[in-house]
Design a protein around this motif. Sequence first.
Motif, PDB file in Angstrom:
ATOM      1  N   THR A 254       0.831  -1.209   0.000  1.00 43.87           N
ATOM      2  CA  THR A 254       0.000   0.000   0.000  1.00 43.87           C
ATOM      3  C   THR A 254       0.862   1.255   0.000  1.00 43.87           C
ATOM      4  O   THR A 254       0.622   2.196  -0.768  1.00 43.87           O
ATOM      5  CB  THR A 254      -0.935   0.015   1.228  1.00 43.87           C
ATOM      6  OG1 THR A 254      -1.760  -1.156   1.206  1.00 43.87           O
ATOM      7  CG2 THR A 254      -1.804   1.257   1.233  1.00 43.87           C
ATOM      8  N   LEU A 255       1.879   1.260   0.858  1.00 44.87           N
ATOM      9  CA  LEU A 255       2.771   2.418   0.941  1.00 44.87           C
ATOM     10  C   LEU A 255       3.522   2.613  -0.370  1.00 44.87           C
ATOM     11  O   LEU A 255       3.611   3.737  -0.890  1.00 44.87           O
ATOM     12  CB  LEU A 255       3.761   2.237   2.089  1.00 44.87           C
ATOM     13  CG  LEU A 255       4.852   3.319   2.224  1.00 44.87           C
ATOM     14  CD1 LEU A 255       4.229   4.687   2.448  1.00 44.87           C
ATOM     15  CD2 LEU A 255       5.825   2.963   3.339  1.00 44.87           C
ATOM     16  N   ALA A 256       4.088   1.538  -0.918  1.00 47.97           N
ATOM     17  CA  ALA A 256       4.850   1.624  -2.157  1.00 47.97           C
ATOM     18  C   ALA A 256       3.976   2.109  -3.312  1.00 47.97           C
ATOM     19  O   ALA A 256       4.397   2.947  -4.125  1.00 47.97           O
ATOM     20  CB  ALA A 256       5.463   0.273  -2.497  1.00 47.97           C
ATOM     21  N   THR A 257       2.751   1.608  -3.368  1.00 44.70           N
ATOM     22  CA  THR A 257       1.830   2.030  -4.429  1.00 44.70           C
ATOM     23  C   THR A 257       1.458   3.496  -4.282  1.00 44.70           C
ATOM     24  O   THR A 257       1.373   4.233  -5.280  1.00 44.70           O
ATOM     25  CB  THR A 257       0.563   1.153  -4.407  1.00 44.70           C
ATOM     26  OG1 THR A 257       0.936  -0.220  -4.608  1.00 44.70           O
ATOM     27  CG2 THR A 257      -0.401   1.573  -5.512  1.00 44.70           C
ATOM     28  N   ALA A 258       1.261   3.944  -3.052  1.00 43.93           N
ATOM     29  CA  ALA A 258       0.949   5.360  -2.810  1.00 43.93           C
ATOM     30  C   ALA A 258       2.106   6.254  -3.260  1.00 43.93           C
ATOM     31  O   ALA A 258       1.888   7.308  -3.889  1.00 43.93           O
ATOM     32  CB  ALA A 258       0.643   5.584  -1.327  1.00 43.93           C
ATOM     33  N   LEU A 259       3.327   5.839  -2.946  1.00 42.07           N
ATOM     34  CA  LEU A 259       4.499   6.601  -3.376  1.00 42.07           C
ATOM     35  C   LEU A 259       4.580   6.669  -4.895  1.00 42.07           C
ATOM     36  O   LEU A 259       4.847   7.729  -5.478  1.00 42.07           O
ATOM     37  CB  LEU A 259       5.770   5.954  -2.818  1.00 42.07           C
ATOM     38  CG  LEU A 259       6.069   6.141  -1.335  1.00 42.07           C
ATOM     39  CD1 LEU A 259       7.243   5.251  -0.917  1.00 42.07           C
ATOM     40  CD2 LEU A 259       6.378   7.596  -1.016  1.00 42.07           C
ATOM     41  N   ASN A 260       4.342   5.537  -5.541  1.00 37.93           N
ATOM     42  CA  ASN A 260       4.426   5.492  -7.000  1.00 37.93           C
ATOM     43  C   ASN A 260       3.315   6.301  -7.655  1.00 37.93           C
ATOM     44  O   ASN A 260       3.544   6.998  -8.657  1.00 37.93           O
ATOM     45  CB  ASN A 260       4.370   4.039  -7.480  1.00 37.93           C
ATOM     46  CG  ASN A 260       5.640   3.278  -7.154  1.00 37.93           C
ATOM     47  OD1 ASN A 260       6.694   3.867  -6.933  1.00 37.93           O
ATOM     48  ND2 ASN A 260       5.548   1.957  -7.110  1.00 37.93           N
ATOM     49  N   LEU A 261       2.099   6.233  -7.102  1.00 41.16           N
ATOM     50  CA  LEU A 261       0.988   7.007  -7.658  1.00 41.16           C
ATOM     51  C   LEU A 261       1.211   8.506  -7.470  1.00 41.16           C
ATOM     52  O   LEU A 261       0.879   9.309  -8.354  1.00 41.16           O
ATOM     53  CB  LEU A 261      -0.325   6.583  -6.992  1.00 41.16           C
ATOM     54  CG  LEU A 261      -0.866   5.210  -7.401  1.00 41.16           C
ATOM     55  CD1 LEU A 261      -2.111   4.861  -6.589  1.00 41.16           C
ATOM     56  CD2 LEU A 261      -1.168   5.166  -8.896  1.00 41.16           C
ATOM     57  N   GLY A 262       1.793   8.879  -6.335  1.00 43.73           N
ATOM     58  CA  GLY A 262       2.118  10.287  -6.122  1.00 43.73           C
ATOM     59  C   GLY A 262       3.101  10.791  -7.157  1.00 43.73           C
ATOM     60  O   GLY A 262       2.980  11.918  -7.687  1.00 43.73           O
ATOM     61  N   TRP A 263       4.097   9.962  -7.459  1.00 46.53           N
ATOM     62  CA  TRP A 263       5.095  10.326  -8.471  1.00 46.53           C
ATOM     63  C   TRP A 263       4.451  10.386  -9.855  1.00 46.53           C
ATOM     64  O   TRP A 263       4.762  11.255 -10.665  1.00 46.53           O
ATOM     65  CB  TRP A 263       6.236   9.312  -8.449  1.00 46.53           C
ATOM     66  CG  TRP A 263       7.527   9.842  -8.985  1.00 46.53           C
ATOM     67  CD1 TRP A 263       7.800  11.122  -9.385  1.00 46.53           C
ATOM     68  CD2 TRP A 263       8.748   9.114  -9.132  1.00 46.53           C
ATOM     69  NE1 TRP A 263       9.101  11.235  -9.783  1.00 46.53           N
ATOM     70  CE2 TRP A 263       9.707  10.021  -9.641  1.00 46.53           C
ATOM     71  CE3 TRP A 263       9.114   7.793  -8.884  1.00 46.53           C
ATOM     72  CZ2 TRP A 263      11.020   9.634  -9.928  1.00 46.53           C
ATOM     73  CZ3 TRP A 263      10.421   7.411  -9.146  1.00 46.53           C
ATOM     74  CH2 TRP A 263      11.361   8.311  -9.665  1.00 46.53           C
ATOM     75  N   LEU A 264       3.536   9.452 -10.123  1.00 49.38           N
ATOM     76  CA  LEU A 264       2.845   9.423 -11.406  1.00 49.38           C
ATOM     77  C   LEU A 264       2.005  10.684 -11.606  1.00 49.38           C
ATOM     78  O   LEU A 264       2.030  11.298 -12.695  1.00 49.38           O
ATOM     79  CB  LEU A 264       1.946   8.186 -11.476  1.00 49.38           C
ATOM     80  CG  LEU A 264       1.070   8.046 -12.728  1.00 49.38           C
ATOM     81  CD1 LEU A 264       1.925   7.945 -13.984  1.00 49.38           C
ATOM     82  CD2 LEU A 264       0.149   6.840 -12.595  1.00 49.38           C
ATOM     83  N   ILE A 265       1.287  11.093 -10.585  1.00 47.74           N
ATOM     84  CA  ILE A 265       0.471  12.306 -10.669  1.00 47.74           C
ATOM     85  C   ILE A 265       1.340  13.526 -10.933  1.00 47.74           C
ATOM     86  O   ILE A 265       1.020  14.379 -11.774  1.00 47.74           O
ATOM     87  CB  ILE A 265      -0.348  12.493  -9.375  1.00 47.74           C
ATOM     88  CG1 ILE A 265      -1.408  11.393  -9.260  1.00 47.74           C
ATOM     89  CG2 ILE A 265      -0.997  13.868  -9.331  1.00 47.74           C
ATOM     90  CD1 ILE A 265      -2.110  11.339  -7.921  1.00 47.74           C
ATOM     91  N   LEU A 266       2.474  13.594 -10.229  1.00 48.56           N
ATOM     92  CA  LEU A 266       3.400  14.718 -10.431  1.00 48.56           C
ATOM     93  C   LEU A 266       3.967  14.691 -11.846  1.00 48.56           C
ATOM     94  O   LEU A 266       4.126  15.741 -12.484  1.00 48.56           O
ATOM     95  CB  LEU A 266       4.527  14.653  -9.404  1.00 48.56           C
ATOM     96  CG  LEU A 266       5.531  15.814  -9.408  1.00 48.56           C
ATOM     97  CD1 LEU A 266       4.828  17.154  -9.229  1.00 48.56           C
ATOM     98  CD2 LEU A 266       6.593  15.606  -8.331  1.00 48.56           C
TER      99      LEU A 266
END
Length: 305
Positions: A254-266
């Motif tokens: 969950t944490l890793a996916t949140a980090l990756n999605l945050g980077w994707l949005i940016l």
Amino acid sequence: MSNGRTLAATRNTGPETTSVVKDFLALIKIGIVNSNLVTTFTGMWLAFQFTSRHFLQELDVIFYTMLGAALIIGGSGAMNNFIDQDIDPIMKRTKARPTVTGRFKPNFVLTIALSFLIVGEILLFAASFAAGMWGLAGIFAYVVLYSMWSKRKHVSNTVVGSISGAIPPVIGFAAVEPALGLGALALFLIMFAWQPPHFYALAMKRTEEYRAAKIPMLPVVKGFKRTKYSMLFWILLLLPLPFLLPELGIGFLTLATALNLGWLILALKGFTTKDDMKWANKMFIYSLNHMTILFVAIIIFALFS
């Protein structure tokens, strides 16, 4: 009692010594050494957890691996400085390096680089034969494939350089479990996919410097829009990779996916931004925080898995 001349000499020794130490740390690229040691330790820690071996019973392996990895990474960094003496004066980011200022002469730099590489490899082979071989692979990838070959000739130089940056966690894993496994592959792929968007952000910030030095970085050759698409591609590639580590549990995923999605949005915001430099700086900072949080999380979740 000391005379005035002695007191003056004493006062001047401190700053001079500090400057030499600072230049030496710059020579071996201490920032890169430190960040790669985090990933090296993560690989080793994951191997300990996956093999149910206790790290306190193998402190010698930890010592050989961490010091050996530090030395080959620092030695490779010094070798890179030696190779890039002709282009470093052109770039603002590198023109203060001790090989440019003349603080360290080329023969000294080469001696330090080779000494670090040799001693580092001896220590890695003491940890395990596999760790030593992966260390050699990392040296070859960074010094030969990247620094001596692709950096000045090919726009794919960042991707080629990512090979060497993905090897430290494999060295750590191999020191404990030479047979490696899916855990080692996962760490390699995560680090490999993380690096292009990280370094492309830096390249965008330094585009004119790379252009002046005739380094064919992607933003220089293909432009910013093409670079943004490449960054997006690598972040999308990164998204599923944490799922190669299901042993770490749902919390980690969950944490890793949140980090990756945050980077994707940016990354997606880059296509509508009006200030490319400001956006590139945000991407660069996010990438640093992303790696730090992700690898610390791997260590923590592995402990409780």
